[in-house]
Design a protein around this motif. Structure first.
Motif, short mmCIF file in Angstrom:
data_model
loop_
_atom_site.label_atom_id
_atom_site.label_comp_id
_atom_site.label_asym_id
_atom_site.label_seq_id
_atom_site.Cartn_x
_atom_site.Cartn_y
_atom_site.Cartn_z
N GLN A 142 0.83 -1.20 0.00
CA GLN A 142 0.00 0.00 0.00
C GLN A 142 0.86 1.26 0.00
OE1 GLN A 142 -2.28 1.60 3.49
NE2 GLN A 142 -4.05 1.08 2.24
N LEU B 233 0.81 4.08 -2.92
CA LEU B 233 0.53 5.49 -2.63
C LEU B 233 1.57 6.39 -3.30
CD1 LEU B 233 -0.51 5.28 1.12
CD2 LEU B 233 -1.97 6.01 -0.77
N SER C 95 -8.05 2.24 2.23
CA SER C 95 -6.91 3.02 1.77
C SER C 95 -7.24 4.51 1.84
CB SER C 95 -6.56 2.66 0.32
OG SER C 95 -6.22 1.30 0.18
N PRO D 204 -3.92 11.92 -0.58
CA PRO D 204 -2.77 12.01 0.33
C PRO D 204 -3.17 12.61 1.68
CG PRO D 204 -2.15 12.72 -1.86
CD PRO D 204 -3.64 12.53 -1.89
#
Length: 240
Positions: free
Chosen positions: A78, A82, A130, A134
């Motif tokens: 993950q 990202l 998730s 950001p």
């Protein structure tokens, strides 16, 4: 006294150059696809498609179903995805800065938007939840699938405008999978029917580096090797 010049280091401004934009897109796409082959290596062992034949204990742990230390204690894939998503978003900003509105009629833009969409899709496939943005809201996997759909659509539209059938189909194929996991079965089927059975999207890696995990047999002190798990052997056509 302690400052030195590094003539090989690219500055951010140096990449705002039409001659550098293809390299930017290549970097975004290659980083994403390198993560995909990490998936192939890891989950190939966990699902018994592959069997470990090397000497590195963490790979043996994955193959035998033990806690896979390669996943990085829960962050692992993950965290990498990202960073891939952020790189894709930053590339889009750069293309707009350099090319203006014409960026949205280029294969370069189609590629990096598709890379952002695929990053969201893979995060949904790998993680139960998730970050939607950001440092943003944490959302369940289904929302990550749904988040990727309009991005795939935008990438496909731009690829079509750029007359790149390959990248248009790459985006539509991703959208079909996102709709499948998001529960839109009719939409999934409609998209899947747009993709010819012969469609293949090949990952491109630098021949001078060992960045492709699936064919990387030696990396520093690590010997990575695997074969087809024996319960698949009977399926191999040894004549053709």
């Amino acid at each position: 006294f302690l400052e030195v010049e590094d003539p090989s280091r690219f500055t951010d401004d140096a990449l705002n150059n039409p001659l550098a934009l293809n390299a930017v897109a290549n970097g975004v796409e290659a980083d994403l696809l390198q993560q995909v082959d990490d998936f192939g290596w890891t989950f190939g062992h966990m699902s018994d498609e592959l069997t470990h034949t090397g000497t590195w204990n963490p790979d043996a742990d994955i193959d035998r179903g033990r806690s896979p230390s390669i996943l990085g204690g829960g962050g692992g894939f993950q965290s990498n995805l990202l960073s891939r998503r952020t790189a894709a978003q930053k590339a889009q900003e750069r293309f707009i800065t350099v090319m203006g509105d014409t960026a949205n009629r280029t294969t370069l833009m189609a590629r990096v938007i598709a890379a952002e969409a695929w990053s969201n899709l893979y995060m949904g496939m790998y993680n139960c939840e998730s970050p939607k943005a950001p440092l943003g809201q944490i959302v369940p996997s289904k929302e990550m699938f749904n988040l990727s759909v309009p991005l795939f659509t935008k990438a496909a539209d731009i690829a079509r405008a750029a007359k790149s059938t390959l990248h248009e189909q790459w985006a539509i194929a991703g959208r079909a999978r996102a709709k499948l996991f998001g529960g839109d079965q009719d939409g999934r089927l409609a998209d899947a029917r747009l993709i010819p059975s012969s469609f293949v999207y090949g990952a491109k890696f630098n021949a001078t580096t060992a960045s492709n995990t699936l064919v990387q047999f030696a990396h520093r002190s690590r010997l990575k090797a695997a074969g087809l798990d024996r319960h698949h052997w009977a399926k191999v056509d040894t004549i053709a």
